[in-house]
Scaffold this motif. Structure first.
Motif, PDB file in Angstrom:
ATOM      1  N   LYS A 237       0.836  -1.204   0.000  1.00  0.00           N
ATOM      2  CA  LYS A 237       0.000   0.000   0.000  1.00  0.00           C
ATOM      3  C   LYS A 237       0.863   1.243   0.000  1.00  0.00           C
ATOM      4  CE  LYS A 237      -3.493   2.481   2.703  1.00  0.00           C
ATOM      5  NZ  LYS A 237      -4.318   2.485   3.935  1.00  0.00           N
ATOM      6  N   ARG A 238       1.902   1.245   0.837  1.00  0.00           N
ATOM      7  CA  ARG A 238       2.805   2.393   0.879  1.00  0.00           C
ATOM      8  C   ARG A 238       3.536   2.553  -0.448  1.00  0.00           C
ATOM      9  NH1 ARG A 238       4.124   7.270   1.522  1.00  0.00           N
ATOM     10  NH2 ARG A 238       6.214   7.726   2.290  1.00  0.00           N
ATOM     11  N   LEU A 239       3.900   1.445  -1.079  1.00  0.00           N
ATOM     12  CA  LEU A 239       4.566   1.512  -2.377  1.00  0.00           C
ATOM     13  C   LEU A 239       3.669   2.213  -3.398  1.00  0.00           C
ATOM     14  CD1 LEU A 239       6.878   0.724  -4.317  1.00  0.00           C
ATOM     15  CD2 LEU A 239       5.699  -1.450  -4.693  1.00  0.00           C
ATOM     16  N   ARG A 240       2.386   1.882  -3.391  1.00  0.00           N
ATOM     17  CA  ARG A 240       1.463   2.516  -4.352  1.00  0.00           C
ATOM     18  C   ARG A 240       1.365   4.019  -4.118  1.00  0.00           C
ATOM     19  NH1 ARG A 240      -1.390  -2.356  -3.241  1.00  0.00           N
ATOM     20  NH2 ARG A 240      -2.756  -1.304  -1.732  1.00  0.00           N
ATOM     21  N   GLU A 241       1.554   4.440  -2.888  1.00  0.00           N
ATOM     22  CA  GLU A 241       1.525   5.867  -2.586  1.00  0.00           C
ATOM     23  C   GLU A 241       2.797   6.566  -3.060  1.00  0.00           C
ATOM     24  OE1 GLU A 241      -1.102   5.342   1.536  1.00  0.00           O
ATOM     25  OE2 GLU A 241       1.055   5.760   1.627  1.00  0.00           O
ATOM     26  N   ILE A 242       3.898   5.829  -3.085  1.00  0.00           N
ATOM     27  CA  ILE A 242       5.185   6.429  -3.458  1.00  0.00           C
ATOM     28  C   ILE A 242       5.352   6.514  -4.969  1.00  0.00           C
ATOM     29  CG2 ILE A 242       7.698   6.118  -3.372  1.00  0.00           C
ATOM     30  CD1 ILE A 242       7.308   4.770  -0.639  1.00  0.00           C
ATOM     31  N   VAL A 243       5.027   5.431  -5.688  1.00  0.00           N
ATOM     32  CA  VAL A 243       5.336   5.387  -7.125  1.00  0.00           C
ATOM     33  C   VAL A 243       4.085   5.344  -8.019  1.00  0.00           C
ATOM     34  CG1 VAL A 243       7.531   4.219  -6.677  1.00  0.00           C
ATOM     35  CG2 VAL A 243       5.500   2.856  -7.219  1.00  0.00           C
ATOM     36  N   ASP A 244       2.927   5.338  -7.482  1.00  0.00           N
ATOM     37  CA  ASP A 244       1.610   5.240  -8.108  1.00  0.00           C
ATOM     38  C   ASP A 244       1.244   3.785  -8.359  1.00  0.00           C
ATOM     39  OD1 ASP A 244       1.794   4.338 -10.976  1.00  0.00           O
ATOM     40  OD2 ASP A 244       2.721   6.279 -11.354  1.00  0.00           O
ATOM     41  N   ALA A 245      -0.032   3.530  -8.464  1.00  0.00           N
ATOM     42  CA  ALA A 245      -0.551   2.158  -8.500  1.00  0.00           C
ATOM     43  C   ALA A 245      -0.081   1.390  -9.727  1.00  0.00           C
ATOM     44  CB  ALA A 245      -2.081   2.176  -8.433  1.00  0.00           C
TER      45      ALA A 245
END
Length: 299
Positions: free
Chosen positions: A167-175
């Motif tokens: 979830k945090r990854l999707r916030e950093i680099v986009d889904a």
């Protein structure tokens, strides 16, 4: 001169000297030079492992070639004869250098875990999760996970990487990019796991790095080496135990017996431990490379 160890080259500026590798600017390309340095507990030790850099380079080159159909990579060549080098520099770089295309690095470590070990086991023991997501109860150290898990981390060149959730990854680099990083990492892990199994090795976990080259997601850095992966001997697997890995763990275990406070410079490693550590690296190369093809000597 058998190992440049962070020295400058006449025609290629040194961009960065890390714990193991030195990176030089070669115009459109980089020279990634794997030294024989060994680090443990974030300290570069005074004793090198002679030949380790050449083994790591050969293993990376092998995997880049093997996985090129799954994902493009940055490797151009391991042949340094075309570079503008002195005889001494060419001898030092021979066999331990990857000429690689420059990429816009994505600052995420893409970790895939097939077994419960290392920091993954520590998190599971504390909270029953991996990368913040639940994992079935009752697993033991060294157990195979019901399915491989993608557990990303924020890359930190100076210290330990920071584990994060998907979830945090999707916030950093986009889904969209997060999904592509996960899918590509899983595909590479599945392919490498099957190839390792044919060599009697278990690929317990590994980490990949990616970047952009000409707008295309590209595998960069090193690939599936014992320094970026945890390899186990399939024949030594025992329920509820984590077998020795084919890396520098034997050095770490020895260091734990020494009166050392884990600060620089660290103790000199005795010859017998150096020999055993090098043998662990060599075994990975020998078993992977010779499984389905004629043995090749490391240059």
């Amino acid at each position: 001169m058998t190992d440049l160890a962070g020295q400058t080259l006449e025609h290629y500026p040194l961009l960065r000297s890390g714990k193991v590798r030195d990176i030089y600017d070669a115009g459109d390309n980089l020279l990634l030079v794997a030294s024989d340095r060994l680090s443990a507990f974030d300290v570069i030790l005074p004793t090198p492992i002679p030949g380790k850099g050449r083994i790591l380079t050969a293993i990376s080159a092998f995997w880049f070639e093997q996985t090129s159909r799954l994902c493009p990579n940055h490797l151009v060549s391991t042949d340094v004869s075309s570079l503008d080098l002195s005889r001494e520099e060419q001898e030092a770089l021979h066999g331990r250098t990857m000429i690689a295309r420059k990429a816009e690095r994505i600052d995420i470590e893409c970790v895939v875990r097939g077994y419960l070990a290392g920091s993954g086991y520590k998190e599971y023991s504390a909270s029953g999760t991996l990368a913040g997501e639940p994992v079935p109860d009752g697993l033991r150290r060294g157990d195979r996970l019901p399915e491989p898990r993608f557990t990303p981390a924020i890359k930190n060149d100076e210290g330990h990487d920071e584990n994060i959730s998907r979830k945090r990854l999707r916030e950093i680099v986009d889904a969209g990019l997060a999904a592509e990083l996960e899918a590509t990492s899983r595909a590479l892990f599945a392919f490498a796991s099957e190839r390792a199994a044919r060599a009697g090795l278990i690929l317990a976990d590994t980490k990949f790095e990616f970047g952009w080259i000409d707008g295309q997601l590209t595998l960069i850095d090193e690939a599936l080496t014992p320094d970026s992966s945890r390899y186990w001997d399939a024949a030594s697997m025992r329920p509820g135990a984590e077998p020795p890995s084919f890396d520098k763990q034997i050095v770490r275990d020895w260091l734990e017996t020494q009166p050392w406070d884990k600060t620089y410079p660290g103790p000199e490693i005795p010859d017998d431990i150096v020999t055993l550590a090098l043998d662990r690296y060599q075994q990975v190369y020998d078993r992977l490379i010779t499984t389905n093809e004629e043995p090749r000597n490391i240059p």
